[in-house]
Every structure is written in structure tokens, then in C-alpha cells.
Design a protein around this motif. Structure first.
Motif, PDB file in Angstrom:
ATOM      1  N   ASP A   1       0.840  -1.186   0.000  1.00 52.37           N
ATOM      2  CA  ASP A   1       0.000   0.000   0.000  1.00 52.37           C
ATOM      3  C   ASP A   1       0.882   1.245   0.000  1.00 52.37           C
ATOM      4  O   ASP A   1       2.117   1.157   0.030  1.00 52.37           O
ATOM      5  N   ALA A   2       0.246   2.407  -0.030  1.00 59.51           N
ATOM      6  CA  ALA A   2       0.990   3.663  -0.074  1.00 59.51           C
ATOM      7  C   ALA A   2       1.836   3.843   1.169  1.00 59.51           C
ATOM      8  O   ALA A   2       2.977   4.332   1.096  1.00 59.51           O
ATOM      9  N   ALA A   3       1.314   3.460   2.335  1.00 53.40           N
ATOM     10  CA  ALA A   3       2.065   3.614   3.575  1.00 53.40           C
ATOM     11  C   ALA A   3       3.391   2.878   3.510  1.00 53.40           C
ATOM     12  O   ALA A   3       4.421   3.372   3.969  1.00 53.40           O
ATOM     13  N   GLY A   4       3.388   1.692   2.915  1.00 58.19           N
ATOM     14  CA  GLY A   4       4.612   0.910   2.813  1.00 58.19           C
ATOM     15  C   GLY A   4       5.668   1.547   1.937  1.00 58.19           C
ATOM     16  O   GLY A   4       6.865   1.279   2.107  1.00 58.19           O
ATOM     17  N   LEU A   5       5.246   2.369   0.992  1.00 48.99           N
ATOM     18  CA  LEU A   5       6.227   3.076   0.166  1.00 48.99           C
ATOM     19  C   LEU A   5       7.000   4.092   0.986  1.00 48.99           C
ATOM     20  O   LEU A   5       8.206   4.282   0.807  1.00 48.99           O
ATOM     21  N   TYR A   6       6.287   4.779   1.904  1.00 49.28           N
ATOM     22  CA  TYR A   6       6.945   5.831   2.683  1.00 49.28           C
ATOM     23  C   TYR A   6       7.777   5.242   3.814  1.00 49.28           C
ATOM     24  O   TYR A   6       8.877   5.728   4.101  1.00 49.28           O
ATOM     25  N   ASP A   7       7.272   4.221   4.477  1.00 46.95           N
ATOM     26  CA  ASP A   7       8.016   3.596   5.575  1.00 46.95           C
ATOM     27  C   ASP A   7       9.094   2.690   4.979  1.00 46.95           C
ATOM     28  O   ASP A   7       9.056   1.460   5.106  1.00 46.95           O
ATOM     29  N   ASN A   8      10.062   3.290   4.341  1.00 43.10           N
ATOM     30  CA  ASN A   8      11.008   2.552   3.507  1.00 43.10           C
ATOM     31  C   ASN A   8      12.263   3.399   3.341  1.00 43.10           C
ATOM     32  O   ASN A   8      12.167   4.582   3.005  1.00 43.10           O
ATOM     33  N   ASP A   9      13.435   2.804   3.567  1.00 39.26           N
ATOM     34  CA  ASP A   9      14.701   3.547   3.493  1.00 39.26           C
ATOM     35  C   ASP A   9      15.589   3.047   2.351  1.00 39.26           C
ATOM     36  O   ASP A   9      16.820   3.063   2.446  1.00 39.26           O
ATOM     37  N   LEU A  10      14.971   2.594   1.272  1.00 35.16           N
ATOM     38  CA  LEU A  10      15.709   1.937   0.193  1.00 35.16           C
ATOM     39  C   LEU A  10      16.846   2.800  -0.349  1.00 35.16           C
ATOM     40  O   LEU A  10      18.004   2.367  -0.409  1.00 35.16           O
ATOM     41  N   GLU A  11      16.528   4.031  -0.766  1.00 27.32           N
ATOM     42  CA  GLU A  11      17.561   4.861  -1.395  1.00 27.32           C
ATOM     43  C   GLU A  11      18.652   5.254  -0.410  1.00 27.32           C
ATOM     44  O   GLU A  11      19.832   5.339  -0.785  1.00 27.32           O
ATOM     45  N   LEU A  12      18.295   5.512   0.837  1.00 28.79           N
ATOM     46  CA  LEU A  12      19.323   5.803   1.840  1.00 28.79           C
ATOM     47  C   LEU A  12      20.288   4.630   1.968  1.00 28.79           C
ATOM     48  O   LEU A  12      21.506   4.815   2.039  1.00 28.79           O
ATOM     49  N   ASN A  13      19.763   3.419   1.993  1.00 28.85           N
ATOM     50  CA  ASN A  13      20.619   2.242   2.128  1.00 28.85           C
ATOM     51  C   ASN A  13      21.483   1.995   0.901  1.00 28.85           C
ATOM     52  O   ASN A  13      22.505   1.306   0.991  1.00 28.85           O
ATOM     53  N   LEU A  14      21.094   2.539  -0.237  1.00 35.18           N
ATOM     54  CA  LEU A  14      21.896   2.383  -1.447  1.00 35.18           C
ATOM     55  C   LEU A  14      22.987   3.441  -1.572  1.00 35.18           C
ATOM     56  O   LEU A  14      23.791   3.386  -2.503  1.00 35.18           O
ATOM     57  N   ASN A  15      23.009   4.396  -0.663  1.00 34.64           N
ATOM     58  CA  ASN A  15      24.053   5.419  -0.661  1.00 34.64           C
ATOM     59  C   ASN A  15      25.193   5.021   0.270  1.00 34.64           C
ATOM     60  O   ASN A  15      25.020   4.226   1.196  1.00 34.64           O
ATOM     61  N   ASP A  16      26.356   5.609   0.037  1.00 33.99           N
ATOM     62  CA  ASP A  16      27.509   5.360   0.890  1.00 33.99           C
ATOM     63  C   ASP A  16      27.309   6.012   2.251  1.00 33.99           C
ATOM     64  O   ASP A  16      26.615   7.024   2.381  1.00 33.99           O
ATOM     65  N   PRO A  17      27.949   5.470   3.294  1.00 34.02           N
ATOM     66  CA  PRO A  17      27.848   6.068   4.628  1.00 34.02           C
ATOM     67  C   PRO A  17      28.436   7.477   4.673  1.00 34.02           C
ATOM     68  O   PRO A  17      29.119   7.934   3.751  1.00 34.02           O
ATOM     69  N   ASN A  18      28.165   8.151   5.752  1.00 30.43           N
ATOM     70  CA  ASN A  18      28.630   9.508   6.031  1.00 30.43           C
ATOM     71  C   ASN A  18      30.142   9.623   5.846  1.00 30.43           C
ATOM     72  O   ASN A  18      30.910   8.878   6.448  1.00 30.43           O
ATOM     73  N   VAL A  19      30.567  10.564   5.009  1.00 30.06           N
ATOM     74  CA  VAL A  19      31.999  10.800   4.806  1.00 30.06           C
ATOM     75  C   VAL A  19      32.475  12.057   5.530  1.00 30.06           C
ATOM     76  O   VAL A  19      33.669  12.367   5.497  1.00 30.06           O
ATOM     77  N   LEU A  20      31.550  12.767   6.179  1.00 26.42           N
ATOM     78  CA  LEU A  20      31.916  14.022   6.840  1.00 26.42           C
ATOM     79  C   LEU A  20      32.338  13.817   8.289  1.00 26.42           C
ATOM     80  O   LEU A  20      32.916  14.717   8.889  1.00 26.42           O
TER      81      LEU A  20
ATOM     82  N   LYS B   1      17.370  16.730  -8.180  1.00 23.69           N
ATOM     83  CA  LYS B   1      16.505  15.943  -7.290  1.00 23.69           C
ATOM     84  C   LYS B   1      17.315  15.225  -6.213  1.00 23.69           C
ATOM     85  O   LYS B   1      18.507  14.953  -6.355  1.00 23.69           O
ATOM     86  N   ASP B   2      16.622  14.913  -5.134  1.00 24.13           N
ATOM     87  CA  ASP B   2      17.224  14.204  -4.006  1.00 24.13           C
ATOM     88  C   ASP B   2      17.320  12.721  -4.343  1.00 24.13           C
ATOM     89  O   ASP B   2      16.351  12.119  -4.811  1.00 24.13           O
ATOM     90  N   THR B   3      18.486  12.119  -4.084  1.00 30.62           N
ATOM     91  CA  THR B   3      18.672  10.689  -4.322  1.00 30.62           C
ATOM     92  C   THR B   3      19.320  10.006  -3.121  1.00 30.62           C
ATOM     93  O   THR B   3      19.988   8.995  -3.252  1.00 30.62           O
ATOM     94  N   GLY B   4      19.113  10.587  -1.931  1.00 28.26           N
ATOM     95  CA  GLY B   4      19.620   9.969  -0.716  1.00 28.26           C
ATOM     96  C   GLY B   4      21.031  10.343  -0.343  1.00 28.26           C
ATOM     97  O   GLY B   4      21.594   9.769   0.600  1.00 28.26           O
ATOM     98  N   LEU B   5      21.618  11.306  -1.027  1.00 32.52           N
ATOM     99  CA  LEU B   5      23.001  11.694  -0.730  1.00 32.52           C
ATOM    100  C   LEU B   5      23.145  12.384   0.621  1.00 32.52           C
ATOM    101  O   LEU B   5      24.266  12.600   1.083  1.00 32.52           O
ATOM    102  N   ARG B   6      22.022  12.695   1.262  1.00 32.93           N
ATOM    103  CA  ARG B   6      22.109  13.250   2.619  1.00 32.93           C
ATOM    104  C   ARG B   6      22.750  12.255   3.575  1.00 32.93           C
ATOM    105  O   ARG B   6      23.275  12.643   4.618  1.00 32.93           O
ATOM    106  N   ARG B   7      22.705  10.965   3.256  1.00 32.57           N
ATOM    107  CA  ARG B   7      23.398   9.993   4.111  1.00 32.57           C
ATOM    108  C   ARG B   7      24.903  10.197   4.023  1.00 32.57           C
ATOM    109  O   ARG B   7      25.602  10.179   5.034  1.00 32.57           O
ATOM    110  N   THR B   8      25.417  10.385   2.834  1.00 35.88           N
ATOM    111  CA  THR B   8      26.853  10.543   2.618  1.00 35.88           C
ATOM    112  C   THR B   8      27.323  11.928   3.020  1.00 35.88           C
ATOM    113  O   THR B   8      28.427  12.084   3.565  1.00 35.88           O
ATOM    114  N   TYR B   9      26.497  12.930   2.755  1.00 39.67           N
ATOM    115  CA  TYR B   9      26.825  14.326   3.064  1.00 39.67           C
ATOM    116  C   TYR B   9      25.699  14.905   3.931  1.00 39.67           C
ATOM    117  O   TYR B   9      24.779  15.561   3.426  1.00 39.67           O
TER     118      TYR B   9
END
Length: 688
Positions: free
Chosen positions: A269-288, A474-482
């Protein structure tokens, strides 16, 4: 004789057709729970395909993988399977700020190695095979894959004309999407059509299949590459189309490199799309490293009055960024506990037509009636920080030349957050060329802009400055890395309520939650408690809905957008805005349907309290909130701001609001009515 030859040819073709179409399975991987499966095949023509299923039901039918280049043969037909290997990962990592504090990354990985015939060359006839690897990750709630290129054997850069990656949706359904390649970047109302009526779409694109399954197509880790659009080829078959470049090749990379991840969220359902961290997990960890120097916060600003046209960005009699006006906002922020004051129009260059050219902007020189050192010091004495502003008018050639000086100026005066702006048509970015003094026109989401935005973020991080771009890539989860890339616009924001034709409309927010917000935080700029736009225009909202947006549309920095005098006129509503956090320990979607309603609960990261926000479309709705998410046996006091009985976004009763309290025990059910175009906000205060 001719008839016999023709018959033989037709027989051979008939016999050969199945062989050409037949696909050989070469590798597969399933998610940790075994429900989601990715299958890799090579067909009779040598095309590599991937397919995705869940519980044995196809979601993505066999879809081609490959590339076109500007200077060599494509990678696609006649590919050869070389080898594969699998691995697994199950870790938990902590966000420095976010919708939730802890994120679980559990996936199974498949690395597929292929070889493709080398580039044809009339002089050397060099046909050496080219290796390429594709890395797939299967999660319980989605999949991701990326291409991994080795350096070219001839030492030349890879020049990608386009991707041949396909997404063949296996069943009909409906889609929510905005058009790609148009002049106004991402700032459109969403279309809701059959999947087969989509043309070219930006991602995230959300679809609902006939059986109710929801998918969201996007990408992760967009670094030094062109953004992906989705172009429908025919039927339910989409193909990746990369944003254009002035240099011919849409992407040019030297040596070995990886592409961004292509991602598909999968949910019931729609709720399951939001409760999801897929793109964050596909980004590299914090480099800062340690980034506690960024504090999630709320802010006010010299901003809404420009959209109302009572003040101007330009100098003169109506200039907004004056010492007196900024101090007025600083005093207001200090009184109400807001950390930041955004000031737009402070620097030279706003006079005249700056849209899409930005040639006159100076990012280190202020107008005479704005004293940056004095105002920054005045703010600091009251526990407030100025938020800087760099509008480029889409002229990154000018901005990059002055970037160091501009950021150094802010760093010297304790300005630790900056809003950047790129107001220009989609293909109207003025970028440095290859020769000294040369300039080129680029797209907002092409490779050159991906490079630019990351440069700004990195340079700002060196000075401990957070970045919030408007008209961004557009945002692609790079906030995890930066993690200093804290928010961005990238959709139709709150200013369209002031003057947009049409306005955003009640369906916009519950659509954003399950489309744009899947990409990451958005600086939507809520909090217009007067419910008035330019020329006295009525906002398509209710008073309770404006409060709900602080919970529903996430950002670690949230604006309180209205004029100070309008906000002061609503002390009871301001009580909620003062208290609602901008950083969360947990987030849960309690109810949701794309474009219809969204009800979210979030727990304060710095305390036990929970906050709930709900918004609806043009239909009034009654929602039942099950508080089973609260710890068993606990008691709470619910502070509720809801639409009054007469509230309606279409009438003067949009201001009708009921503010009440009631006791709640974990597991209770609360029924709250939302008016047409309305909403509600709840603070659940823990009782000792």
C-alpha cells in the motif's frame, strides 16, 4: 523455384524465431524474506534482461539492460554471461538527523559480470570484449541495481549517449507523475493517469497496480552522472533517458566508475512506500564524520512578504532586506524560540531582470541598508542565527567563481546554513565551458549540475555550513553521505499558494507524501496562518491543515512562513508550531492513499512525545487513529488542533479550528474528522 526458396526461408525463420526469443537463465537473487526475487537472463540475441517478482507474481517483466555511446558500439546485443557471485548484509546504522534515528539495511546482493563485443573501428577492427558488471540488491521492500564500468582499454573516457535500461511494468494500473524535460524543472502538479498514458516522467514515479501493489521508481547516489528520466516506449515499457548535456555525450567519465543505483520500492500500500529507506541504504555512509554542528530547527524569514509583493528583493523603497526589517524578524524568532532567520535579497544583483541570467549577483557584497556583521552579531546575542541566501539565477559559472569568498563570508559571521537558488528554465543553466571565458547552457539535472551541487555541499561542509537548495537537482539519498545537505525544494512548494495559477490544491500534499517525499526532505515552507496570499487571495487550506504540514511533510529545517504580525495573531496555533520538533526518533504512516489522505505519526528524537499530522484532499474524511504504536500501559495527554464543524477550504470557514485536550492510553482509538481540504495536528504528551 522461387516459391521453393521462399518457403525454405520462411521455414528457417520460423524455426529460428523461438531460438532467438528464448532466454537462458543465468543468475538470480531473493530478498532476505524470500518474497522479492530478481532473475537475470540472456536472450537469443545476447540481450541481458532482469525481471522482478514478489511471491511468484511478476512485477517487472524481463527488461533490457545496456548503453549507447557517442563513439563506440552499444553495450546490449551479443552480450555474454561471464560469472556471478552473491553476498548478504544485515546492519543497523544511525542517522545524525532524519525521519527515524536508526535504519536497518538488510539485503542480498548479486554481482553479474558480462562481456560485450568491443567497439568496431574501421581502421583497426579492434573487437576486444568489454567487461561490464551489474550489481543487484534485493531488499524485503524493494530492489536496486547499478552498472560498474572498468576503465576503457584504449584509455579514453566513456562517453554515454544514453542508457538502454528498461522497466517493463508487468501489470496495468495507475501512475502519479510529473513531466520530465519541461521548462519548469520539477515544479508541477502531479498527473494521475493510467500507466499507459505516461509520456516522460521525472522520478520518483509512483504506480499502483491493479491488485493494489504499489511501486515507486527512482534512483540513488546520483554522483557525477546525469539524472534519469523515465520515457514510456510503448504499452507498459519504460526506458531510462538521461538528462541532456551541451557536450553531446550525456555522461562523460574517465577510468573505472559506477552509475547511480536504479531503485524500485515495493509495497502492499501507499504507507509501505513511505516507511522505507531503500535509497538511503543504497548510498555510501557519512563521509563528513561528526556533524553535530548542524542543528535541526525552525526558521522565519524575509521571504513571504516578497511573494505578497509588499516587499522586494531589489533595492529601493520596498527593499525587504533592511537592517530594521531583519532585526524585527530576529526579535520575533528569539521571542518564540526559532533558531533561524532567512534573509533574501541582501546582496547586490537583484535589481533588474535576474531570472535565468544572474550576471549581476555578487555573493559577498551587500546593499548599503544591510549590515551583515552587525545583524549576525545581533542575532547571536539572542540565540538566533542568520540563514544565508545565494540566488544564482541559474548562472553557476558566476556562482562557482565567487563560491569560496561567499562561503568564507558566512563562516566568519557564524551563518551556518545557506539556502541556494537556481531560478532558470530547465535547460537554462549557465555553466563554465572548456576554454577560459567560455560558457555553456546546461540542464538543471544534467551531469554538470550533479557535479556543481556536490561541489557546493562539499565546500560548505568544510566550513560547517548546511545547504538547502531551491530549484535543485533531485534528491537521491546523498544526505546519508553528506549530512550537511539537509533539505531542498524540488517540487511545487508553498509559494505557489501565494500566486500560482492554479494553486497547489488540497490533493497536492497527500500526493507529495507518496511521490516527491520518497526522495527525501522538502523545504515546503508551511505555516501561513493568515491563509492569505498575494492580493488577499485565499489559500486552499485550513488553519488546522497548516499545522499538520509540519508533521506530514518532513524537513530537518522547517520554515514558519507567514509575516510576524500574522503569526502573532494566532497564539494558540503558534503554541503547536513552537513545540513541534524537526528531528525524529521514529516515523510511521498510520493511513495513506496517494493524492487522497496522509496521516503520519512521528516521535520526538529528544523526548518521549509523539506528534500526529493528517491532511486530506477535497473530500472531508473521518480517520480512526489506533495508538497501538505507543508503549503498552502508558498514559498520554492528547493536545488536538482540528478542523471545526464548519471548516472548509473553499469558504471563510477555513479558519474554523477546534483546540482541545483529552486523556489517551496506549491502544486507544481516536476518531478525528478532517474538513474538505483540511487536516489536523496532535501532540501526544507523555504523562508521568
Amino acid at each position: 523455384m522461387r516459391a521453393l526458396v521462399l518457403a525454405v526461408i520462411m521455414l528457417l525463420a520460423a524455426l529460428g524465431a523461438p531460438a532467438m526469443a528464448q532466454a537462458a537463465a543465468v543468475a538470480s537473487v531473493a530478498s532476505p524474506d524470500g518474497r522479492v526475487r530478481i532473475d537475470i537472463t540472456i536472450d537469443g540475441e545476447g540481450w541481458a534482461h532482469y525481471a522482478v517478482s514478489r511471491d511468484g507474481k511478476p512485477l517487472i517483466a524481463p527488461s533490457r539492460l545496456g548503453f549507447q555511446f557517442t563513439d563506440q558500439d552499444a553495450i546490449g546485443r551479443n552480450s555474454r554471461f561471464v560469472s556471478s557471485e552473491t553476498s548478504s548484509r544485515n546492519t543497523r546504522w544511525e542517522q545524525p538527523w532524519g525521519e527515524r534515528r536508526f535504519v536497518t539495511d538488510a539485503h542480498n546482493e548479486l554481482l553479474v559480470r558480462l562481456a560485450s563485443p568491443g567497439a568496431s573501428n574501421a581502421l583497426t577492427d579492434n573487437r576486444a570484449e568489454r567487461p561490464i558488471a551489474i550489481r543487484f540488491r534485493a531488499f524485503d521492500n524493494g530492489i536496486g541495481f547499478r552498472y560498474e564500468f572498468a576503465a576503457r582499454a584504449d584509455g579514453k573516457p566513456w562517453r554515454i549517449a544514453d542508457e538502454l535500461t528498461e522497466f517493463v511494468i508487468a501489470a496495468p494500473g495507475t501512475a502519479w507523475w510529473i513531466q520530465a524535460g519541461d521548462w519548469n524543472r520539477y515544479e508541477y502538479l502531479y498527473h494521475h493517469t493510467a500507466i499507459g498514458e505516461v509520456s516522460a516522467a521525472h522520478t520518483p514515479m509512483t504506480v499502483k497496480l491493479a491488485d493494489g501493489t504499489h511501486l515507486a521508481f527512482h534512483e540513488a547516489a546520483l554522483v557525477d552522472y546525469s539524472a534519469m528520466w523515465l520515457k514510456r516506449v510503448d504499452g507498459l515499457r519504460f526506458r531510462a533517458t538521461l538528462s541532456p548535456s551541451s557536450r553531446g555525450a550525456k555522461v562523460e567519465r574517465s577510468g573505472a566508475f559506477t552509475t547511480p543505483w536504479r531503485s524500485i520500492r515495493i509495497a502492499d500500500d501507499a504507507a509501505g512506500l513511505y516507511d522505507n529507506d531503500l535509497e538511503l541504504n543504497l548510498n555510501d555512509p557519512n563521509v563528513l564524520g561528526e556533524v553535530s554542528w548542524f542543528t535541526p530547527h525552525k526558521y522565519v524569514g524575509v521571504w513571504w512578504e516578497m511573494h505578497l509583493e509588499s516587499k522586494s528583493w531589489a533595492s529601493g523603497a520596498t527593499h525587504g532586506a533592511t537592517n530594521a526589517n531583519v532585526k524585527r524578524h530576529i526579535d520575533f524568532a528569539a521571542k518564540h524560540g526559532f533558531r533561524g532567520v532567512l534573509v533574501e535579497g541582501w546582496n547586490k544583483g537583484w535589481d533588474g531582470n535576474w531570472f535565468g541570467n544572474g550576471r549581476d549577483f555578487d555573493f559577498a557584497q551587500s546593499y548599503p541598508d544591510f549590515d551583515l556583521p552587525d545583524l549576525a552579531a545581533y542575532a547571536r546575542k539572542q540565540g538566533v542565527r542568520l540563514i544565508g541566501h545565494h540566488e544564482t539565477g541559474g548562472n553557476i559559472a558566476k556562482y562557482e567563481a565567487g563560491l569560496d569568498a561567499a562561503l568564507d563570508l558566512y563562516a566568519r559571521h557564524g551563518v551556518d546554513a545557506v539556502k541556494t537558488g537556481y531560478v532558470a528554465d530547465a535547460g537554462g543553466i549557465i555553466a563554465p565551458g572548456d576554454a577560459p571565458g567560455e560558457q555553456r547552457m546546461e540542464w538543471h539535472d544534467g551531469q554538470r549540475m550533479a557535479q556543481h551541487h556536490l561541489r557546493v555541499v562539499r565546500e560548505a561542509a568544510e566550513r560547517r555550513i548546511a545547504v538547502n537548495p531551491h530549484e535543485p537537482i533531485k534528491d537521491t539519498g546523498l544526505r546519508r553521505t553528506y549530512p550537511n545537505w539537509v533539505s531542498r525544494e524540488g517540487a511545487r512548494g508553498g509559494e505557489y499558494q501565494a500566486w500560482g495559477t492554479p494553486g497547489n490544491g488540497p490533493a497536492h500534499a497527500p500526493t507529495l507524501v507518496f511521490t516527491r517525499m520518497l526522495a527525501g526532505p522538502m523545504d515546503y515552507t508551511p505555516g501561513v496562518l493568515s491563509l492569505k496570499g498575494r492580493g488577499g487571495r485565499d489559500l486552499e487550506s485550513t488553519l488546522a491543515r497548516e499545522l499538520a504540514l509540519y508533521v506530514v511533510l518532513y524537513s530537518p529545517i522547517q520554515m514558519v512562513a507567514d509575516l510576524p504580525e500574522n503569526l502573532e495573531a494566532h497564539p494558540r496555533e503558534m503554541d503547536f508550531i513552537r513545540k513541534v520538533p524537526t528531528d525524529w526518533a521514529q516515523t510511521r504512516v498510520l493511513a495513506g492513499a496517494v493524492g487522497e489522505l496522509a496521516v503520519l505519526a512521528r516521535q520526538d528524537r529528544n523526548g518521549p512525545d509523539w506528534y500526529i499530522g493528517g491532511v486530506t484532499d477535497t473530500q472531508p474524511r473521518e480517520v480512526v487513529i489506533d495508538t497501538a504504536f505507543l508503549p503498552a500501559g502508558t498514559r498520554w495527554r492528547a493536545h488536538i488542533w482540528r478542523d471545526g464543524d464548519t471548516a472548509d477550504y473553499r469558504t471563510a470557514a477555513r479558519h474554523d479550528i477546534v483546540i482541545e485536550q483529552k486523556p489517551v492510553t496506549a491502544g486507544d482509538r481516536m476518531t478525528i474528522r478532517m474538513a474538505a481540504g483540511g487536516g489536523f495536528a496532535v501532540r501526544l504528551e507523555a504523562i508521568e
